[in-house]
Design a protein around this motif. Structure first.
Motif, PDB file in Angstrom:
ATOM      1  N   THR B  55       0.848  -1.194   0.000  1.00 26.11           N
ATOM      2  CA  THR B  55       0.000   0.000   0.000  1.00 26.11           C
ATOM      3  C   THR B  55       0.881   1.240   0.000  1.00 26.11           C
ATOM      4  N   ASP B  56       0.320   2.362  -0.425  1.00 27.74           N
ATOM      5  CA  ASP B  56       1.069   3.606  -0.438  1.00 27.74           C
ATOM      6  C   ASP B  56       0.129   4.777  -0.268  1.00 27.74           C
ATOM      7  N   LYS B  57       0.664   5.891   0.221  1.00 29.14           N
ATOM      8  CA  LYS B  57      -0.147   7.071   0.478  1.00 29.14           C
ATOM      9  C   LYS B  57      -0.470   7.809  -0.804  1.00 29.14           C
ATOM     10  N   GLY B  58      -1.651   8.443  -0.789  1.00 33.73           N
ATOM     11  CA  GLY B  58      -2.034   9.332  -1.860  1.00 33.73           C
ATOM     12  C   GLY B  58      -1.856  10.779  -1.446  1.00 33.73           C
ATOM     13  N   GLU B  59      -2.769  11.640  -1.920  1.00 31.73           N
ATOM     14  CA  GLU B  59      -2.656  13.069  -1.639  1.00 31.73           C
ATOM     15  C   GLU B  59      -3.066  13.442  -0.218  1.00 31.73           C
ATOM     16  N   VAL B  60      -4.070  12.728   0.339  1.00 27.38           N
ATOM     17  CA  VAL B  60      -4.648  13.129   1.625  1.00 27.38           C
ATOM     18  C   VAL B  60      -4.747  11.952   2.588  1.00 27.38           C
ATOM     19  N   PRO B  61      -3.641  11.350   3.024  1.00 23.66           N
ATOM     20  CA  PRO B  61      -3.699  10.135   3.841  1.00 23.66           C
ATOM     21  C   PRO B  61      -3.916  10.342   5.343  1.00 23.66           C
ATOM     22  N   ASN B  62      -3.723  11.579   5.823  1.00 22.94           N
ATOM     23  CA  ASN B  62      -3.759  11.793   7.270  1.00 22.94           C
ATOM     24  C   ASN B  62      -5.120  11.464   7.865  1.00 22.94           C
ATOM     25  N   GLY B  63      -5.110  10.671   8.926  1.00 22.78           N
ATOM     26  CA  GLY B  63      -6.340  10.283   9.608  1.00 22.78           C
ATOM     27  C   GLY B  63      -6.914   8.964   9.131  1.00 22.78           C
ATOM     28  N   TYR B  64      -6.235   8.337   8.189  1.00 24.93           N
ATOM     29  CA  TYR B  64      -6.717   7.086   7.600  1.00 24.93           C
ATOM     30  C   TYR B  64      -5.616   6.021   7.619  1.00 24.93           C
ATOM     31  N   ASN B  65      -6.059   4.763   7.605  1.00 25.76           N
ATOM     32  CA  ASN B  65      -5.133   3.648   7.427  1.00 25.76           C
ATOM     33  C   ASN B  65      -5.769   2.611   6.528  1.00 25.76           C
ATOM     34  N   VAL B  66      -4.935   1.853   5.835  1.00 31.16           N
ATOM     35  CA  VAL B  66      -5.431   0.803   4.956  1.00 31.16           C
ATOM     36  C   VAL B  66      -4.621  -0.457   5.163  1.00 31.16           C
ATOM     37  N   SER B  67      -5.170  -1.552   4.662  1.00 30.56           N
ATOM     38  CA  SER B  67      -4.455  -2.820   4.611  1.00 30.56           C
ATOM     39  C   SER B  67      -4.909  -3.550   3.363  1.00 30.56           C
ATOM     40  N   ARG B  68      -4.104  -4.451   2.862  1.00 35.59           N
ATOM     41  CA  ARG B  68      -4.486  -5.238   1.672  1.00 35.59           C
ATOM     42  C   ARG B  68      -3.936  -6.651   1.876  1.00 35.59           C
ATOM     43  N   PHE B  74      -9.922  -4.300   0.226  1.00 37.31           N
ATOM     44  CA  PHE B  74      -9.080  -3.130   0.516  1.00 37.31           C
ATOM     45  C   PHE B  74      -9.834  -2.229   1.492  1.00 37.31           C
ATOM     46  N   PRO B  75      -9.858  -2.572   2.776  1.00 35.81           N
ATOM     47  CA  PRO B  75     -10.596  -1.771   3.750  1.00 35.81           C
ATOM     48  C   PRO B  75      -9.866  -0.486   4.119  1.00 35.81           C
ATOM     49  N   LEU B  76     -10.660   0.542   4.427  1.00 35.33           N
ATOM     50  CA  LEU B  76     -10.141   1.853   4.851  1.00 35.33           C
ATOM     51  C   LEU B  76     -10.568   2.083   6.293  1.00 35.33           C
ATOM     52  N   ARG B  77      -9.601   2.384   7.133  1.00 33.49           N
ATOM     53  CA  ARG B  77      -9.861   2.528   8.555  1.00 33.49           C
ATOM     54  C   ARG B  77      -9.746   3.993   8.964  1.00 33.49           C
ATOM     55  N   LEU B  78     -10.769   4.491   9.687  1.00 39.44           N
ATOM     56  CA  LEU B  78     -10.716   5.802  10.318  1.00 39.44           C
ATOM     57  C   LEU B  78     -10.581   5.554  11.813  1.00 39.44           C
ATOM     58  N   GLU B  79      -9.506   6.019  12.431  1.00 40.41           N
ATOM     59  CA  GLU B  79      -9.257   5.700  13.831  1.00 40.41           C
ATOM     60  C   GLU B  79      -9.947   6.660  14.795  1.00 40.41           C
ATOM     61  N   LEU B  80      -9.811   7.937  14.573  1.00 39.60           N
ATOM     62  CA  LEU B  80     -10.401   8.953  15.445  1.00 39.60           C
ATOM     63  C   LEU B  80     -11.138   9.943  14.553  1.00 39.60           C
ATOM     64  N   ALA B  81     -12.420   9.674  14.345  1.00 40.99           N
ATOM     65  CA  ALA B  81     -13.166  10.463  13.366  1.00 40.99           C
ATOM     66  C   ALA B  81     -13.224  11.941  13.751  1.00 40.99           C
ATOM     67  N   ALA B  82     -13.065  12.784  12.746  1.00 39.56           N
ATOM     68  CA  ALA B  82     -13.134  14.233  12.920  1.00 39.56           C
ATOM     69  C   ALA B  82     -14.125  14.805  11.920  1.00 39.56           C
ATOM     70  N   PRO B  83     -14.746  15.956  12.221  1.00 42.12           N
ATOM     71  CA  PRO B  83     -15.720  16.546  11.282  1.00 42.12           C
ATOM     72  C   PRO B  83     -15.130  16.762   9.886  1.00 42.12           C
TER      73      PRO B  83
END
Lengths: 112, 114
Positions: B55-68, B74-83
């Motif tokens: 996996t690799d980061k795109g333009e706006v990766p902050n606040g997200y994580n992925v695994s494959r 290809f799930p996308l994880r939000l750890e601490l949701a923000a508005p």
């Protein structure tokens, strides 16, 4: 340099008219330029795409014009129909990757 | 062929909550992508993957994580949701070809963080 600028933001066209959407880019290394069409509540879907060594590509009523020297490309929709009402995105592929930079989108409304 | 499927379709989170957005494709595509779409901003790439385990980061990766872990998922994880993470999220997949590597998009997940 990685931006793709798209205009206009919105467009209203009469049925049967020509819709024109423009995109401009800075990075001359971008190597593939697709256009996507998105209907409300749906994901984008590929409409038509062009390589940088071709100046024009036509598929039915949809044509891409590509001007390499001006670093611009445009989508022309001939004989626009109400069913063409959607949001259109241009995109450019970053060189050596399969990542795309998308424009900000154009919301097209074709009046019956 | 279901193509690219995403779950859930809609979700409301409270600030600080976590969640995973699911994405599955049945086209045996190597490449998978996560985008977010904000009004007037187009599609911004969050993360992408060129194959299982990569996996690799795109333009706006902050606040997200992925695994494959598999080709299909290809799930996308939000750890601490923000508005600021209120958005519509699209997953896409493609097969790497020099030309014509069309990206197939899922139907999207509309996320609201309050």
């Amino acid at each position: 340099q990685q931006q793709v600028k798209q205009s206009p933001q919105s467009l209203i066209v009469q049925k049967g008219g020509i819709s024109i959407i423009n995109c401009a880019y800075e990075n001359t290394a971008f190597d593939y330029f697709p256009w996507y069409q998105q209907f409300p509540g749906k994901g984008p879907a590929l409409l038509i795409a062009i390589r940088p060594d071709v100046s024009e590509k036509k598929e039915g009523r949809f044509t891409i014009s590509f001007n390499k020297s001006a670093k611009q490309f445009s989508l022309h929709i001939m004989d626009s129909q109400p069913g063409d009402s959607a949001t259109y995105f241009c995109a450019a592929r970053a060189p050596g990757t399969y990542k795309y930079i998308f424009g900000t989108g154009t919301r097209l409304k074709v009046l019956a | 062929n279901a193509g690219v499927t995403q779950t859930p379709k809609f979700r409301i989170l409270k600030i600080g909550q976590s969640m995973t957005l699911q994405c599955t494709q049945d086209m045996n595509h190597n490449y998978m992508y996560w985008y977010r779409q904000d009004p007037g901003m187009g599609l911004k790439l969050i993360y992408y993957s060129v194959g299982a385990g990569i996996t690799d980061k795109g333009e706006v990766p902050n606040g997200y994580n992925v695994s494959r872990s598999t080709t299909e998922d290809f799930p996308l994880r939000l750890e601490l949701a923000a508005p600021s993470q209120t958005s519509v999220y699209f997953c896409a997949s493609s097969y790497p070809r020099e030309f014509g590597n069309e990206q197939f998009f899922g139907p999207g997940t509309r996320l609201t963080v309050l």
